[in-house]
Write a protein that holds these residues in place. Structure first.
Motif, PDB file in Angstrom:
ATOM      1  N   TYR A   3       0.869  -1.165   0.000  1.00  0.00           N
ATOM      2  CA  TYR A   3       0.000   0.000   0.000  1.00  0.00           C
ATOM      3  C   TYR A   3       0.910   1.221   0.000  1.00  0.00           C
ATOM      4  CZ  TYR A   3      -3.696   3.212   1.318  1.00  0.00           C
ATOM      5  OH  TYR A   3      -4.590   4.237   1.345  1.00  0.00           O
ATOM      6  N   LEU A   4       0.993   1.937  -1.114  1.00  0.00           N
ATOM      7  CA  LEU A   4       1.947   3.028  -1.261  1.00  0.00           C
ATOM      8  C   LEU A   4       1.322   4.407  -1.144  1.00  0.00           C
ATOM      9  CD1 LEU A   4       4.117   1.624  -4.151  1.00  0.00           C
ATOM     10  CD2 LEU A   4       4.611   1.643  -1.728  1.00  0.00           C
ATOM     11  N   GLY A   5       0.135   4.535  -0.704  1.00  0.00           N
ATOM     12  CA  GLY A   5      -0.424   5.871  -0.538  1.00  0.00           C
ATOM     13  C   GLY A   5      -1.936   5.851  -0.633  1.00  0.00           C
ATOM     14  N   ASN A   6      -2.502   7.038  -0.680  1.00  0.00           N
ATOM     15  CA  ASN A   6      -3.959   7.164  -0.764  1.00  0.00           C
ATOM     16  C   ASN A   6      -4.461   6.728  -2.141  1.00  0.00           C
ATOM     17  OD1 ASN A   6      -3.900   8.221   1.771  1.00  0.00           O
ATOM     18  ND2 ASN A   6      -3.837  10.349   1.056  1.00  0.00           N
ATOM     19  N   LYS A   7      -5.620   6.160  -2.123  1.00  0.00           N
ATOM     20  CA  LYS A   7      -6.230   5.782  -3.401  1.00  0.00           C
ATOM     21  C   LYS A   7      -6.882   7.038  -3.991  1.00  0.00           C
ATOM     22  CE  LYS A   7      -9.107   2.391  -5.544  1.00  0.00           C
ATOM     23  NZ  LYS A   7      -9.205   0.965  -5.577  1.00  0.00           N
ATOM     24  N   VAL A   8      -6.463   7.351  -5.204  1.00  0.00           N
ATOM     25  CA  VAL A   8      -6.935   8.577  -5.849  1.00  0.00           C
ATOM     26  C   VAL A   8      -8.199   8.268  -6.659  1.00  0.00           C
ATOM     27  CG1 VAL A   8      -6.305  10.389  -7.481  1.00  0.00           C
ATOM     28  CG2 VAL A   8      -4.575   9.421  -5.976  1.00  0.00           C
ATOM     29  N   PHE A   9      -9.188   9.118  -6.525  1.00  0.00           N
ATOM     30  CA  PHE A   9     -10.406   8.960  -7.319  1.00  0.00           C
ATOM     31  C   PHE A   9     -10.180   9.541  -8.702  1.00  0.00           C
ATOM     32  CE2 PHE A   9     -14.417  10.586  -8.956  1.00  0.00           C
ATOM     33  CZ  PHE A   9     -15.129   9.399  -9.000  1.00  0.00           C
ATOM     34  N   ARG A  10     -10.476   8.709  -9.720  1.00  0.00           N
ATOM     35  CA  ARG A  10     -10.372   9.154 -11.109  1.00  0.00           C
ATOM     36  C   ARG A  10     -11.654   8.763 -11.840  1.00  0.00           C
ATOM     37  NH1 ARG A  10      -5.470   6.371 -10.375  1.00  0.00           N
ATOM     38  NH2 ARG A  10      -3.715   7.757 -10.135  1.00  0.00           N
ATOM     39  N   GLY A  11     -11.978   9.551 -12.834  1.00  0.00           N
ATOM     40  CA  GLY A  11     -13.124   9.198 -13.681  1.00  0.00           C
ATOM     41  C   GLY A  11     -12.745   8.049 -14.602  1.00  0.00           C
ATOM     42  N   LYS A  12     -13.718   7.541 -15.378  1.00  0.00           N
ATOM     43  CA  LYS A  12     -13.463   6.389 -16.245  1.00  0.00           C
ATOM     44  C   LYS A  12     -12.393   6.706 -17.281  1.00  0.00           C
ATOM     45  CE  LYS A  12     -17.765   3.870 -15.922  1.00  0.00           C
ATOM     46  NZ  LYS A  12     -18.907   3.306 -16.601  1.00  0.00           N
ATOM     47  N   LYS A  13     -12.514   7.861 -17.928  1.00  0.00           N
ATOM     48  CA  LYS A  13     -11.542   8.220 -18.967  1.00  0.00           C
ATOM     49  C   LYS A  13     -10.161   8.443 -18.356  1.00  0.00           C
ATOM     50  CE  LYS A  13     -14.780  10.295 -22.198  1.00  0.00           C
ATOM     51  NZ  LYS A  13     -15.204  11.474 -22.887  1.00  0.00           N
ATOM     52  N   GLU A  14     -10.133   9.104 -17.211  1.00  0.00           N
ATOM     53  CA  GLU A  14      -8.842   9.336 -16.543  1.00  0.00           C
ATOM     54  C   GLU A  14      -8.215   8.020 -16.097  1.00  0.00           C
ATOM     55  OE1 GLU A  14      -8.642  13.161 -13.936  1.00  0.00           O
ATOM     56  OE2 GLU A  14     -10.706  12.373 -13.830  1.00  0.00           O
ATOM     57  N   GLN A  15      -9.063   7.098 -15.627  1.00  0.00           N
ATOM     58  CA  GLN A  15      -8.537   5.808 -15.161  1.00  0.00           C
ATOM     59  C   GLN A  15      -7.986   4.998 -16.333  1.00  0.00           C
ATOM     60  OE1 GLN A  15      -8.269   4.947 -11.915  1.00  0.00           O
ATOM     61  NE2 GLN A  15      -7.136   3.141 -12.620  1.00  0.00           N
ATOM     62  N   GLU A  16      -8.669   5.035 -17.472  1.00  0.00           N
ATOM     63  CA  GLU A  16      -8.174   4.322 -18.660  1.00  0.00           C
ATOM     64  C   GLU A  16      -6.847   4.919 -19.128  1.00  0.00           C
ATOM     65  OE1 GLU A  16     -11.276   4.444 -21.544  1.00  0.00           O
ATOM     66  OE2 GLU A  16     -12.578   3.093 -20.421  1.00  0.00           O
ATOM     67  N   ALA A  17      -6.752   6.243 -19.107  1.00  0.00           N
ATOM     68  CA  ALA A  17      -5.497   6.896 -19.512  1.00  0.00           C
ATOM     69  C   ALA A  17      -4.372   6.549 -18.529  1.00  0.00           C
ATOM     70  CB  ALA A  17      -5.689   8.411 -19.588  1.00  0.00           C
ATOM     71  N   PHE A  18      -4.741   6.508 -17.244  1.00  0.00           N
ATOM     72  CA  PHE A  18      -3.733   6.172 -16.224  1.00  0.00           C
ATOM     73  C   PHE A  18      -3.260   4.717 -16.377  1.00  0.00           C
ATOM     74  CE2 PHE A  18      -2.624   4.543 -11.985  1.00  0.00           C
ATOM     75  CZ  PHE A  18      -1.548   5.369 -11.703  1.00  0.00           C
ATOM     76  N   ASP A  19      -4.201   3.805 -16.685  1.00  0.00           N
ATOM     77  CA  ASP A  19      -3.838   2.400 -16.849  1.00  0.00           C
ATOM     78  C   ASP A  19      -2.929   2.178 -18.049  1.00  0.00           C
ATOM     79  OD1 ASP A  19      -5.236   1.703 -14.615  1.00  0.00           O
ATOM     80  OD2 ASP A  19      -7.066   1.112 -15.703  1.00  0.00           O
ATOM     81  N   LYS A  20      -3.014   3.048 -19.060  1.00  0.00           N
ATOM     82  CA  LYS A  20      -2.163   2.915 -20.244  1.00  0.00           C
ATOM     83  C   LYS A  20      -0.784   3.557 -20.015  1.00  0.00           C
ATOM     84  CE  LYS A  20      -5.961   2.758 -23.518  1.00  0.00           C
ATOM     85  NZ  LYS A  20      -6.678   3.448 -24.581  1.00  0.00           N
ATOM     86  N   SER A  21      -0.670   4.413 -19.029  1.00  0.00           N
ATOM     87  CA  SER A  21       0.617   5.069 -18.773  1.00  0.00           C
ATOM     88  C   SER A  21       1.585   4.107 -18.072  1.00  0.00           C
ATOM     89  CB  SER A  21       0.417   6.329 -17.917  1.00  0.00           C
ATOM     90  OG  SER A  21       0.048   5.943 -16.612  1.00  0.00           O
ATOM     91  N   PHE A  22       2.850   4.490 -17.991  1.00  0.00           N
ATOM     92  CA  PHE A  22       3.880   3.663 -17.354  1.00  0.00           C
ATOM     93  C   PHE A  22       3.584   3.464 -15.873  1.00  0.00           C
ATOM     94  CE2 PHE A  22       7.892   3.369 -14.980  1.00  0.00           C
ATOM     95  CZ  PHE A  22       8.381   2.176 -15.515  1.00  0.00           C
ATOM     96  N   ALA A  23       3.159   4.534 -15.205  1.00  0.00           N
ATOM     97  CA  ALA A  23       2.862   4.445 -13.780  1.00  0.00           C
ATOM     98  C   ALA A  23       1.700   3.496 -13.526  1.00  0.00           C
ATOM     99  CB  ALA A  23       2.553   5.827 -13.219  1.00  0.00           C
ATOM    100  N   GLY A  24       0.676   3.530 -14.364  1.00  0.00           N
ATOM    101  CA  GLY A  24      -0.481   2.651 -14.189  1.00  0.00           C
ATOM    102  C   GLY A  24      -0.111   1.200 -14.406  1.00  0.00           C
ATOM    103  N   ARG A  25       0.677   0.927 -15.466  1.00  0.00           N
ATOM    104  CA  ARG A  25       1.092  -0.454 -15.714  1.00  0.00           C
ATOM    105  C   ARG A  25       1.973  -0.966 -14.579  1.00  0.00           C
ATOM    106  NH1 ARG A  25       3.974  -0.044 -20.921  1.00  0.00           N
ATOM    107  NH2 ARG A  25       3.538   2.161 -20.845  1.00  0.00           N
ATOM    108  N   TYR A  26       2.845  -0.106 -14.085  1.00  0.00           N
ATOM    109  CA  TYR A  26       3.737  -0.509 -12.985  1.00  0.00           C
ATOM    110  C   TYR A  26       2.934  -0.795 -11.716  1.00  0.00           C
ATOM    111  CZ  TYR A  26       7.474  -0.417  -9.529  1.00  0.00           C
ATOM    112  OH  TYR A  26       8.317  -0.750  -8.513  1.00  0.00           O
ATOM    113  N   GLN A  27       1.932   0.009 -11.459  1.00  0.00           N
ATOM    114  CA  GLN A  27       1.132  -0.201 -10.256  1.00  0.00           C
ATOM    115  C   GLN A  27       0.339  -1.510 -10.336  1.00  0.00           C
ATOM    116  OE1 GLN A  27      -1.220   3.206  -9.232  1.00  0.00           O
ATOM    117  NE2 GLN A  27      -0.745   2.896  -7.077  1.00  0.00           N
ATOM    118  N   LYS A  28      -0.141  -1.865 -11.529  1.00  0.00           N
ATOM    119  CA  LYS A  28      -0.831  -3.148 -11.692  1.00  0.00           C
ATOM    120  C   LYS A  28       0.128  -4.303 -11.428  1.00  0.00           C
ATOM    121  CE  LYS A  28      -4.759  -2.818 -14.729  1.00  0.00           C
ATOM    122  NZ  LYS A  28      -5.267  -2.973 -16.074  1.00  0.00           N
ATOM    123  N   LEU A  29       1.323  -4.219 -11.992  1.00  0.00           N
ATOM    124  CA  LEU A  29       2.305  -5.269 -11.776  1.00  0.00           C
ATOM    125  C   LEU A  29       2.723  -5.338 -10.307  1.00  0.00           C
ATOM    126  CD1 LEU A  29       4.593  -4.733 -14.904  1.00  0.00           C
ATOM    127  CD2 LEU A  29       3.024  -6.642 -14.495  1.00  0.00           C
TER     128      LEU A  29
END
Length: 125
Positions: A3-29
């Motif tokens: 658990y590395l910090g607070n969970k940030v609220f994002r909208g659907k489009k923002e969450q999809e963009a975040f999941d495609k970014s390097f930080a999002g992929r790294y957090q999933k892994l």
């Protein structure tokens, strides 16, 4: 799980963009296998840092040893300017007057004579 910090609220489009970014992929892994993607790189960086800093530490301790090492008797005598070479045994015998190798330095042409004191300087017991 990490658990590395607070969970940030994002909208659907923002969450999809975040999941495609390097930080999002790294957090999933990171959520799937936190040791492999967080612990192992951390431990490797510590290990590599210690090897890299080993040279600096060695220089530090070499300087410390040089500053605080004990000098032997010969090294101390080597530091003195205008020194004469000597041997302990020869000097002992020379000072005792038993060594005749140094007769040119020591004159034996004197006699120990007590000087007469004045009458008032004589100790009264």
């Amino acid at each position: 799980m990490v658990y590395l910090g607070n969970k940030v609220f994002r909208g659907k489009k923002e969450q999809e963009a975040f999941d495609k970014s390097f930080a999002g992929r790294y957090q999933k892994l990171l959520k799937k296998n936190h040791f492999l993607f967080f612990g192992l790189p951390f431990m490797l960086s510590i290990f590599a840092g210690s090897i890299y800093l080993q040279k600096f530490t060695a220089v530090k301790w070499e300087k410390y040893d040089e500053r605080h090492r004990q000098l032997s008797e010969d090294e101390m005598l080597g530091l003195i300017d205008k020194k004469r070479s000597f041997d302990k045994r020869d000097d002992f015998y020379r000072l005792q007057g038993l060594l005749k190798d140094h007769t040119d330095d020591v004159k034996d042409d004197y006699e120990i004579v007590r000087v007469q004191r004045k009458k008032e300087d004589e100790p009264v017991w």
